[in-house]
Enzyme design. Structure first.
Site, mmCIF file in Angstrom:
data_model
loop_
_atom_site.group_PDB
_atom_site.id
_atom_site.type_symbol
_atom_site.label_atom_id
_atom_site.label_comp_id
_atom_site.label_asym_id
_atom_site.label_seq_id
_atom_site.Cartn_x
_atom_site.Cartn_y
_atom_site.Cartn_z
ATOM 1 N N SER A 1 39.002 39.702 40.472
ATOM 2 C CA SER A 1 40.181 39.953 41.297
ATOM 3 C C SER A 1 40.076 41.330 41.969
ATOM 4 C CB SER A 1 41.442 39.789 40.444
ATOM 5 O OG SER A 1 42.588 39.722 41.271
ATOM 6 N N ASP B 1 43.597 28.561 42.091
ATOM 7 C CA ASP B 1 43.990 29.955 41.894
ATOM 8 C C ASP B 1 45.302 30.206 42.630
ATOM 9 O OD1 ASP B 1 44.184 32.819 42.169
ATOM 10 O OD2 ASP B 1 42.053 32.928 41.688
ATOM 11 N N HIS C 1 43.483 31.636 38.138
ATOM 12 C CA HIS C 1 43.102 33.052 38.217
ATOM 13 C C HIS C 1 42.909 33.690 36.837
ATOM 14 C CE1 HIS C 1 42.652 36.446 40.950
ATOM 15 N NE2 HIS C 1 43.409 37.207 40.179
#
Lengths: 279, 279
Positions: free
Chosen positions: B147, B223, B256
């Site tokens: 991320s 995600d 995620h």
């Protein structure tokens, strides 16, 4: 039961559920890992039930043990319980080793604990009945756990021969009737009559066992709780005296943490697979 | 640097250190995994540097990714950084996406951030210099992250060709100059001049790159931040336009979370091993 989260992992599904437990008389959460499912798998998966240690919830093992990789490969579901009843209406204690997060997998007989603290019945009966009705599980079960949860897995396995194909534990509290954690918890939950404590002591239960079950125990030799709280030698001595074929493995340098569990969880899953997946 | 914890894991050592960072002007913590070391290994291990995402510390990856198993097998050390300068004297913001826990791996130029927020220099220079002097590391490096940390790994890799053998990212913020997380952070840390932001944007850097490096990106198709924040298509389009051989893999159903990282970290470690362990 209500699905509160789901994450894809290793081709399978890591799920978290909430339900109202009749036995514990409060809402409870638990986690499940379901392996990827072949289209011709109509009957579902056998399940390893996991019991966690003091202060844990169902999330510690879900996040830290790395068990899903091997469970996905083997086709074994994981059912991961919380460690006590919870909530504002549930009795608690300021310390980490009594009350919420510290149910010790027993049925309490003493006030104020006896109205909610019935984790033994919850793990043995209510939780499997629920998940086996709602999820693709075959009803074939193994049980394992860590520390207080290792104690729970051994006690529940030893008291219910045939209910689990196999039993294992990481760093279990082997002889709670003679260690500080156990003495404090059993005094509170079960009262002053020490004889009543023996029904929840793996060393006592194993020494009196009439049936033999496959049991694997892993213990780190640098575990900070080894001598005072866990007492694997008491269990090993009882097994030897009873001629009980206990597989106890001691690992130099390892401590009480999830790094120890992560290192050896694959071995435990393959041990259980040898029984769970037997035709 | 001071060792603050050590756990044996997979035959190696999971360590946590504290040191005073000159670049960040505050005490910092980081984690390291050192594989089991053969007696004839005099030169030490190559290292994968890991950069974490928003809100994380060095502990999330250490506890949740399950990377140590494969790193131990391959003989690759893991160096796991924190995500920002920290402490009472360090500027902060009430939200999770700015300030402590959200350093974005850049050198801030604007008050009040510029006195401490120099994570780019910390990751590129100070941290490797320190750990390579103090620990058994060969100085051969790869870099990866998740991320915001995936953004960091791509930016740092692209700006320093030859410094890392290979670069990878999970769910990276690919085009921060045009997403809400990046616009908020870059406005605060770098000011209103949007041209200054481009030095920290993987899509811009890749489109201008003159050298080619091995890059692997893994992205979950479910995600929750995919479209608004991560923008992998912007990077893929830039790579295609530039003829940059980017390995971008999209995985249906994955989100995620660390369950996604845990599922594919083995692939990333083996990808890096192909370059890190090359004679």
């Amino acid at each position: 039961m209500k699905l509160i989260s789901e994450n894809k992992a290793f081709g399978g599904r890591q799920q978290r559920f909430e339900h109202h437990s009749t036995v514990l008389d409060c809402p409870m959460r638990f986690s499940v890992f379901l392996p990827p499912r072949a289209e011709d798998n109509a009957q579902g998966f056998p399940a390893l039930y996991w019991l966690s240690g003091l202060t844990c919830t169902d999330e510690n093992f879900s996040h830290k043990a790395g068990a899903q990789r091997v469970a996905a490969e083997l086709g074994i579901a994981l059912v991961i319980a919380d460690t006590s009843p919870r909530g504002d209406g549930v009795a608690d204690d300021g310390d980490y080793d009594l009350g919420q997060g510290a149910g010790f997998y027993l049925n309490a007989t003493q006030p104020p604990w006896k109205s909610h603290y019935r984790m033994y019945d919850y793990i043995v009966d209510e939780l499997p009945k629920l998940v086996e009705a709602e999820l693709p599980l075959t009803g074939r079960r193994a049980i394992s756990g860590h520390s207080m949860g290792g104690h729970g897995a051994l006690v529940i396995g030893l008291r219910n021969p045939g209910r689990y194909t196999s039993v294992s534990a990481f760093s279990p509290i082997c002889n709670p009737i003679s260690c500080p954690w156990g003495e404090r918890a059993f005094s509170a939950y079960l009262g002053a009559d020490r004889q009543s404590w023996e029904a929840y002591d793996a060393t006592v239960l194993l020494s009196r066992a009439t049936e033999r079950q496959p049991i694997l125990i892993s213990q780190g030799e640098d575990d900070e709780f080894l001598e005072q709280q866990l007492k694997p030698n008491a269990l090993a001595t009882a097994a030897e005296a009873a001629g009980y074929p206990l597989q106890m493995e001691r690992h130099p340098g390892y401590d009480h943490s999830y790094f120890f569990i992560a290192t050896f969880i694959e071995q435990h899953l393959r041990f259980h697979a040898g029984y769970l997946l037997r035709p």
